[in-house]
Design a protein around this motif. Structure first.
Motif, mmCIF file in Angstrom:
data_model
loop_
_atom_site.group_PDB
_atom_site.id
_atom_site.type_symbol
_atom_site.label_atom_id
_atom_site.label_comp_id
_atom_site.label_asym_id
_atom_site.label_seq_id
_atom_site.Cartn_x
_atom_site.Cartn_y
_atom_site.Cartn_z
ATOM 1 N N UNK A 281 55.822 28.330 47.395
ATOM 2 C CA UNK A 281 54.908 29.459 47.526
ATOM 3 C C UNK A 281 55.611 30.710 47.000
ATOM 4 N N UNK A 282 55.094 31.246 45.909
ATOM 5 C CA UNK A 282 55.716 32.384 45.242
ATOM 6 C C UNK A 282 54.672 33.472 45.048
ATOM 7 N N UNK A 283 54.971 34.664 45.520
ATOM 8 C CA UNK A 283 54.014 35.760 45.430
ATOM 9 C C UNK A 283 54.121 36.589 44.174
ATOM 10 N N UNK A 284 55.246 36.505 43.449
ATOM 11 C CA UNK A 284 55.423 37.261 42.208
ATOM 12 C C UNK A 284 56.274 36.442 41.252
ATOM 13 N N UNK B 232 51.707 31.133 42.821
ATOM 14 C CA UNK B 232 51.093 30.126 43.695
ATOM 15 C C UNK B 232 50.600 30.732 45.002
ATOM 16 N N UNK B 233 51.048 31.936 45.305
ATOM 17 C CA UNK B 233 50.555 32.661 46.487
ATOM 18 C C UNK B 233 49.794 33.868 45.974
ATOM 19 N N UNK B 234 48.477 33.822 46.080
ATOM 20 C CA UNK B 234 47.666 34.838 45.414
ATOM 21 C C UNK B 234 46.328 34.995 46.116
ATOM 22 N N UNK C 208 32.213 32.273 45.878
ATOM 23 C CA UNK C 208 32.701 33.396 45.092
ATOM 24 C C UNK C 208 33.203 34.559 45.908
ATOM 25 N N UNK C 209 33.184 34.455 47.226
ATOM 26 C CA UNK C 209 33.675 35.534 48.076
ATOM 27 C C UNK C 209 35.188 35.461 48.236
ATOM 28 N N UNK C 210 35.821 36.623 48.299
ATOM 29 C CA UNK C 210 37.276 36.677 48.430
ATOM 30 C C UNK C 210 37.713 36.146 49.784
ATOM 31 N N UNK C 211 38.717 35.289 49.781
ATOM 32 C CA UNK C 211 39.272 34.739 51.019
ATOM 33 C C UNK C 211 40.271 35.749 51.582
ATOM 34 N N UNK C 212 40.193 36.008 52.863
ATOM 35 C CA UNK C 212 41.084 36.993 53.497
ATOM 36 C C UNK C 212 42.540 36.581 53.363
ATOM 37 N N UNK C 213 43.409 37.543 53.050
ATOM 38 C CA UNK C 213 44.834 37.264 52.936
ATOM 39 C C UNK C 213 45.170 36.529 51.653
ATOM 40 N N UNK C 214 46.469 36.276 51.466
ATOM 41 C CA UNK C 214 46.927 35.534 50.302
ATOM 42 C C UNK C 214 46.778 34.033 50.565
ATOM 43 N N UNK C 215 46.251 33.326 49.585
ATOM 44 C CA UNK C 215 46.092 31.874 49.677
ATOM 45 C C UNK C 215 47.177 31.187 48.859
ATOM 46 N N UNK C 216 47.576 29.992 49.304
ATOM 47 C CA UNK C 216 48.541 29.174 48.564
ATOM 48 C C UNK C 216 47.761 28.194 47.696
ATOM 49 N N UNK C 217 47.947 28.304 46.373
ATOM 50 C CA UNK C 217 47.206 27.470 45.429
ATOM 51 C C UNK C 217 48.150 26.420 44.847
ATOM 52 N N UNK C 218 47.827 25.176 45.052
ATOM 53 C CA UNK C 218 48.683 24.075 44.586
ATOM 54 C C UNK C 218 48.712 24.048 43.056
#
Length: 843
Positions: free
Chosen positions: A142-145, A195-197, A204-214
């Motif tokens: 999980x990487x945010x940047x 991967x963390x975004x 199509x609605x934004x999910x609250x907080x950062x999600x982890x995308x495989x």
């Protein structure tokens, strides 16, 4: 700092003249010792008391050890044999050798776990927590940047050759066939999405907080899912990127080599075999993170249960061995004949370097791309952050390493010791509610007490304490022992209001606890200070009720305020709800035995007169209106303190809180604010409030506590003015006309009318005229025009409302014509309706 002793002789002479029998100073909330330091420099005997062991150690290192004479101590058993320096620099030289020795031993102890490449140690390592995908089962980081170094134009170090640096980034290249991923470092900006975004759901609605995308199957794990996985212990640390030091660009990033990955893996195995420090002190900290600390210890939301859970295995092993080395060096110094106090000093400074290293060595220490450094784990002064991707500094040189931090500590101590004068301060661990001092034994108490729920001091520093115990349990046993059941710092007597997030059923640090303990502390200050002494309290808080409680406690302790002065010293960034922009230094004296009673009306008049006289002084001193509002509490309390009690018309005691809004109101009156040559007082109450607000704060976002203060000062309820200053960001802000909703009629206030006029101006002069007609105001009514000019002058030139009001003012004649036309049309329409009604009746 350079001229801090330039007036030393003169100051000491003045102090001796005023205190021929000598003077003693106490700070019962000494913290790091900044207040006692100033007493120590002036050779004034001082006492520093704090409840936190971490703070007591910090105070000792700052205000005690640097002022002692260590010239009689034997030479160290390691390091270069040199001529012993003069007393002022002996401690500096020996500490430099001790920290260097510890650094060498740490490198020897950890060298097998940090592989050198071409005989050079990397600066740092970028890690990430990995989780198993809930769709495909593959584990991914999980990487945010993905950015590592920003593009820039610079000159090469040493040669001066101009370089066009494209910067560096990386991405995770996942192979869904093998279920493995690789890290790819490249020049330039990021090429892929972290991967963390932020992600969206199927609608199509934004999910609250950062999600982890495989990266293998693109499955989205919302915040609650990946947080649940880490709390279930499914997170594993993975080394991603290595940072070297490059002569051209500074920090240069690359993929981790096989030998570096192997070395990191060996550290995890070695950690499992580390012996305990004692039968009661395991190698890895098992001190528990207390329940309810989710807002203070961020990693506790992501599965951390103890302070040993906050680092990756290699970081933890490094600190375990560092603690052993500090203890071993201390033992050697003692066996070589150095005094226990000197060994405590040297080991204490070593532990302080370790604490500074901890601040850049947990899963909260992210890579600060802008400055190319390990970010401090504290997001503010009182809470520790968490990040799935984090930076680990290595054994070599560079920011955040032992070598760098040691050098900074020695440099600071050298500056403190240069041209040293003064005496050591007596530092003790204790509580401000039960001082170990005789009655009337000090001449001045100067203190900066805890601010209600602003910072949870002990909870936020327990991570430091848990490691300090392991490094100093032999040399500082009295300080490192604790009766807390979780093994962290004791908190029974800590004087704060604890903000709890999560379940904390046994939390005792409530508002009642704070009020009771702070009142006891002030009574203790009154007890130990002489009858001719002074108690100076530095305090700042945005909430009116906190000030009420504090000032009541001061009064009940038998102290009266005799002087005050504001200072803009703390600009937010605190863990608590309220941010401080101004603190007030309050000088208090023991209350005389017999003070007369005062009458409310007379005292109110005195308060207003006193504040008015101070405003002249404050204006000459360049204080901003916001500072004056905070400072007004001082003279108000000085006046109230002249009386044993203040009685109303029914002879009932009047609460202190009555006079605080009055003091702020007096500032407003004393500043003689004019609205285009009209006194502010001639406007209606709601308009007065709005114009004063803009006078002080303009359009800037302001703490909600200020809204409460201003409403109190205006003798208005929040509900009466809330629409004028609605919520904005994390505070509140003066309303914009395009979002202002108000029905305009003949009862409307001036501010409502001018806001409606600004809103209507987009539709032309006729629409503006209709607003004036609806308000029943003549186009020549001076008050709306005066208010508009005042507001337009004080809001930024680019402000939409300022532009609208300026446009209306420039077209005042046209607005007048439009108003009269609209009024005439209204009259004509009314006549037509009346005539139609009469005709209908005749029919």
């Amino acid at each position: 700092m350079k001229g801090r002793y330039s007036a030393w002789d003169e100051l000491c002479a003045e102090i001796e003249k005023a205190n021929p029998g000598g003077a003693k100073v106490l700070d019962p909330f000494s913290g790091r010792g900044m207040i006692p330091l100033e007493a120590a420099r002036l050779a004034i005997p001082a006492f520093a008391v704090d409840y936190s062991p971490v703070a007591v150690l910090a105070s000792s290192l700052l205000v005690d050890f640097p002022f002692r004479d260590w010239s009689h101590e034997p030479q160290l058993p390691f390091g270069k044999e040199t001529m012993l320096p003069l007393d002022g620099q002996r401690l500096v030289q020996d500490l430099d050798m001790v920290l260097t020795e510890i650094g060498h031993r740490l490198e020897d102890a950890m060298g097998d776990f940090y592989a050198a490449v071409d005989s050079v140690r990397p600066w740092a390592y970028l890690w990430s927590v990995t989780l198993p995908c809930q769709e495909c089962g593959n584990r991914f980081p999980l990487v945010g940047s993905l950015e590592l170094r920003k593009a820039s134009k610079k000159r090469q170090k040493g040669t001066g050759v101009r370089l066009d640096d494209p910067g560096q980034s990386f991405y995770i290249d996942a192979d869904s066939v093998t279920g493995k991923y690789e890290v790819v470092v490249h020049d330039g900006p990021p090429r892929r999405t972290p991967t963390l975004t932020n992600a969206t759901d199927k609608s199509g609605r934004k999910i609250a907080g950062k999600s982890a995308v495989c990266p293998f199957c693109s499955h989205v794990h919302p915040l609650d899912v990946h947080r649940r996985l880490t709390n279930a212990g499914q997170g594993q640390d993975a080394l991603l990127v290595v940072a070297d030091l490059d002569d051209s660009v500074g920090k240069y990033y690359r993929e981790a080599m096989a030998e570096e990955l192997d070395a990191a893996a060996r550290a995890a195995i070695a950690l499992q075999n580390e012996p305990p420090f004692s039968p009661f002190l395991p190698a890895v900290p098992d001190e528990e993170i207390a329940p309810g600390n989710n807002n203070i210890i961020g990693p506790s939301i992501y599965g951390a249960r103890t302070y040993g859970d906050l680092m990756c295995a290699r970081q933890t092993l490094s600190f375990v061995r560092l603690c052993r080395i500090i203890g071993q060096v201390a033992d050697e110094l003692l066996s070589h004949g150095l005094s226990i106090d000197y060994v405590r000093a040297l080991s204490g400074y070593a532990a302080s370097v370790m604490v500074r290293k901890i601040r850049r060595s947990t899963r909260g220490a992210v890579l600060d791309v802008k400055v190319q450094a390990a970010h401090d784990i504290y997001s503010n002064q009182g809470s520790i952050t968490f990040s799935y991707d984090f930076l680990e500094t290595g054994l070599g040189g560079g920011q955040g390493t032992w070598q760098s931090l040691s050098s900074g500590t020695v440099s600071t101590l050298r500056g403190l010791s240069a041209d040293r004068r003064g005496v050591p301060t007596q530092v003790e661990r204790g509580t401000a509610t039960a001082l170990l001092l005789r009655d009337s034994s000090v001449d001045a108490v100067v203190t900066d007490p805890p601010y209600d729920q602003m910072i949870a001091y002990a909870d936020s520093s327990d991570i430091s304490f848990s490691w300090m115990k392991r490094a100093l349990f032999a040399t500082w046993p009295d300080l490192m022992s604790t009766n807390d059941p979780m093994g962290v710092q004791e908190k029974t007597e800590e004087i704060i209001v604890k903000r709890v997030r999560g379940e904390a059923p046994d939390e005792h640090r409530t508002r009642a606890h704070y009020d009771s303990k702070i009142a006891q502390a002030f009574k203790e200050m009154r007890r130990v200070v002489s009858d001719q002494g002074i108690v100076t309290i530095v305090f700042g808080h945005g909430e009116p009720e906190v000030w009420d409680r504090l000032l009541t406690a001061i009064s009940q302790a038998g102290l009266i305020m005799t002087g005050s002065w504001p200072a803009s010293t703390e600009s937010g960034s605190h863990q608590g709800k309220a941010n401080i922009s101004t603190t007030l230094t309050m000088a208090c004296r023991p209350a005389p035995a017999s003070r007369p009673d005062g009458r409310k009306a007379a005292v109110e008049a005195e308060v207003k007169a006193e504040v008015r006289s101070r405003v002249l002084l404050w204006e000459k001193s360049g204080l901003a209106p916001t500072d004056m509002l905070m400072a007004a509490a001082g003279p108000a309390m000085e006046v109230v303190g002249r009386y044993g009690k203040v009685l109303d018309a029914r002879a009932e005691p009047v609460d202190i809180s009555t006079f605080l809004p009055l003091a702020r109101q007096a500032v407003q009156e004393a500043m003689a604010v004019e609205i285009d040559q009209h006194p502010l007082e001639v406007f209606d109450a709601r308009t007065r409030f709005a114009l004063w607000w803009v006078r002080v704060y303009g359009r800037q976002v302001t703490a909600k506590s200020e809204l409460r203060w201003q409403a109190l000062a205006a003798s208005m309820s929040l509900s009466e003015v809330r629409d004028l200053v609605p919520d904005a960001d994390k505070g509140c802000r003066f309303v914009a006309s395009n979002s202002f909703k108000s029905h305009i009629d003949t009862e409307s206030s001036v501010i409502d009318v001018v806001l409606a006029m600004a809103k209507a101006s987009e539709d032309g002069l006729a629409a503006v005229g209709e607003v004036l007609v609806a308000s029943g105001r003549d186009p020549d009514d001076a008050y709306p025009w005066a208010a508009m000019k005042f507001l337009a002058d004080r809001l930024p030139d680019s402000d939409a409302d300022a532009i609208a009001w300026t446009r209306i003012l420039r077209n005042r004649t046209g607005v007048g014509s439009a108003t009269r036309t609209a009024a005439q049309a209204k009259i004509s329409e009314a006549k037509r309706r009346n005539a139609a009604g009469e005709q209908l009746e005749l029919g």
